[in-house]
Enzyme design. Structure first.
Site, PDB file in Angstrom:
ATOM      1  N   HIS A 170       0.581  -0.903  -0.138  1.00  0.00           N
ATOM      2  CA  HIS A 170      -0.054  -0.002  -0.118  1.00  0.00           C
ATOM      3  C   HIS A 170       0.675   1.058  -0.134  1.00  0.00           C
ATOM      4  CE1 HIS A 170      -3.129  -2.338   2.076  1.00  0.00           C
ATOM      5  NE2 HIS A 170      -2.863  -2.624   0.640  1.00  0.00           N
ATOM      6  N   GLU A 208      -3.172  -6.227  -9.822  1.00  0.00           N
ATOM      7  CA  GLU A 208      -1.932  -5.961  -9.071  1.00  0.00           C
ATOM      8  C   GLU A 208      -0.768  -7.089  -9.950  1.00  0.00           C
ATOM      9  OE1 GLU A 208      -2.116  -6.702  -5.373  1.00  0.00           O
ATOM     10  OE2 GLU A 208      -4.001  -4.885  -4.762  1.00  0.00           O
ATOM     11  N   GLU A 247      -3.790 -13.411  -4.328  1.00  0.00           N
ATOM     12  CA  GLU A 247      -2.449 -12.374  -4.341  1.00  0.00           C
ATOM     13  C   GLU A 247      -0.797 -12.547  -3.087  1.00  0.00           C
ATOM     14  OE1 GLU A 247      -3.758  -8.543  -2.458  1.00  0.00           O
ATOM     15  OE2 GLU A 247      -5.457  -9.193  -2.265  1.00  0.00           O
TER      16      GLU A 247
END
Length: 402
Positions: free
Chosen positions: A231, A261, A357
């Site tokens: 982040h 991503e 992820e």
């Protein structure tokens, strides 16, 4: 001059909401079943995600409280006078505006809406101590029951209409990814590349969803050492040959967030970077294969952990392996009961939407240093799961040579 504490202003016509009237009625019917089971006569939702989920209205707080009050026969948003008629236009059901002529007119409006109800449902994970004190002061001797876990469980199972919107979000995330991929070059700044992706997504949302509010889509594009955190914000760092890169696109459509991503390299990665990247890709593919109805969040996590341990990489794992999607964002909302972690034992079921992820982070000074992350979104069906992310991953797609 009459200075009301709260009032109604139905300014203009109702807007086209993200979902059909039948969908909002379905959600409210399910909520009222929860309320009946818990003995709740009126529910006072204060979070952005639950207000949006049950009414369609996504508020902008700016330090002011908002609510959606649901009773047996009404669904009413409570909004600040600064927003005028927009909350009514964007709400399924009614709207009441509170004024700032007197402090705490918000709670006076809520009190009027809950009427004589003695058992009030609230969100314990969102109610601050300050607002809890005001609630008790203005609503008096009533019993407050935390129904946040019940509503989270309800939101975790997506309807057919929600899945259509989430698939659109995944498609638009891929559009942003393509724009970023095309903008990557030596000497370019992270911010310039991020803006290319964001602009592409917002233009596509405006084209494909002209009735939606255009807000909150964003990109995190990270390079070099800035890839260490998932982040980390965008900077003005300029790309250098040999950099590890992290592409992260997040389109927002009516409060529904999706994500893409990807790890990339500018120039050929060295041998250790390629080994770590390939291992993370293999973990990603393993995780995708494990997402299916009947699998548990903790069971999937254990399998990927075993793979990373065999590769002597488990100690570099950065966080859990995925989470739910729906009404959520980086600054509001979460469905913590559907995260791929060791301590979450939820069984995947049709209607769940989850990401896969895996991320590895190796600190500066080590061979292969950087943050490696791939992210796809899967919709769990009756017998299997559908991967709705289309952007390519891995060395064959994401090594950029110039």
């Amino acid at each position: 001059m009459d200075r009301p504490q709260f009032f109604v202003c139905e300014n203009g016509e109702k807007a086209v909401l993200p979902f059909s009237q039948a969908e909002y009625e379905r959600r409210l019917s399910a909520l009222r079943a929860i309320m009946a089971a818990r003995g709740v006569e009126a529910a006072v939702f204060t979070s952005m995600h639950n207000v949006a989920y049950y009414s369609g209205f996504l508020y902008c707080s700016f330090g002011r409280p908002y609510a959606c009050v649901v009773t047996a026969d009404r669904c009413t948003t409570v909004s600040a006078n600064i927003d005028a008629g927009q909350p009514w236009r964007r709400s399924f059901g009614d709207n009441v505006i509170y004024t700032d002529w007197e402090r705490n007119n918000y709670w006076r409006a809520v009190k009027d809406l809950v009427g004589g109800a003695k058992f009030i449902g609230i969100e314990g994970d969102h109610m601050t101590l300050l607002q809890r004190g005001f609630m008790e002061e203005f609503l008096g001797a009533r019993e407050f029951i935390d129904i946040a876990p019940d509503t989270m469980t309800a939101r975790m199972v997506k309807s057919a209409e929600e899945i259509v919107l989430i698939k659109e979000g995944a498609r638009i995330a891929d559009v942003g990814g393509a724009a970023i991929h095309a903008a990557i070059k030596e000497g370019a700044r992270e911010i310039d590349i991020a803006m290319a992706g964001r602009d592409a997504m917002e233009l596509e949302i405006a084209r494909a969803h002209p009735d939606s509010e255009l807000r909150d889509s964003w990109v995190w594009f990270q390079s070099g050492i800035n890839t260490d955190g998932a982040h980390n914000p965008v900077t003005t760092r300029r790309l250098q040959m040999g950099d590890i890169l992290s592409l992260n696109t997040f389109p927002m459509i009516s409060g529904y967030y999706t994500a893409l991503e990807r790890t990339l390299f500018l120039g050929e990665p060295d041998a250790e970077s390629l080994r770590v990247w390939s291992a993370n890709v293999a973990a990603h593919e393993l995780g995708i294969s494990l997402i299916k109805p009947g699998a548990t969040c903790s069971g999937i996590t254990a399998e990927i952990n075993r793979f990373f341990a065999d590769q002597n990489l488990l100690q570099y794992r950065s966080f859990g392996y995925g989470h739910s999607f729906g009404v959520l964002s980086h600054y509001y909302g979460r469905e913590a009961g559907l995260e791929l972690r060791e301590d979450i034992h939820t069984e995947l079921a049709p209607g769940h939407v989850v990401s896969m992820e895996p991320m590895l982070f190796l600190p500066e000074g080590m061979a292969g240093a950087g943050g490696y992350r791939e992210h796809d979104i899967l919709v769990v069906g009756e017998d299997s799961a559908e991967n709705i992310t289309g952007f390519g991953y891995g060395p064959e797609h994401n090594i950029i040579l110039s």
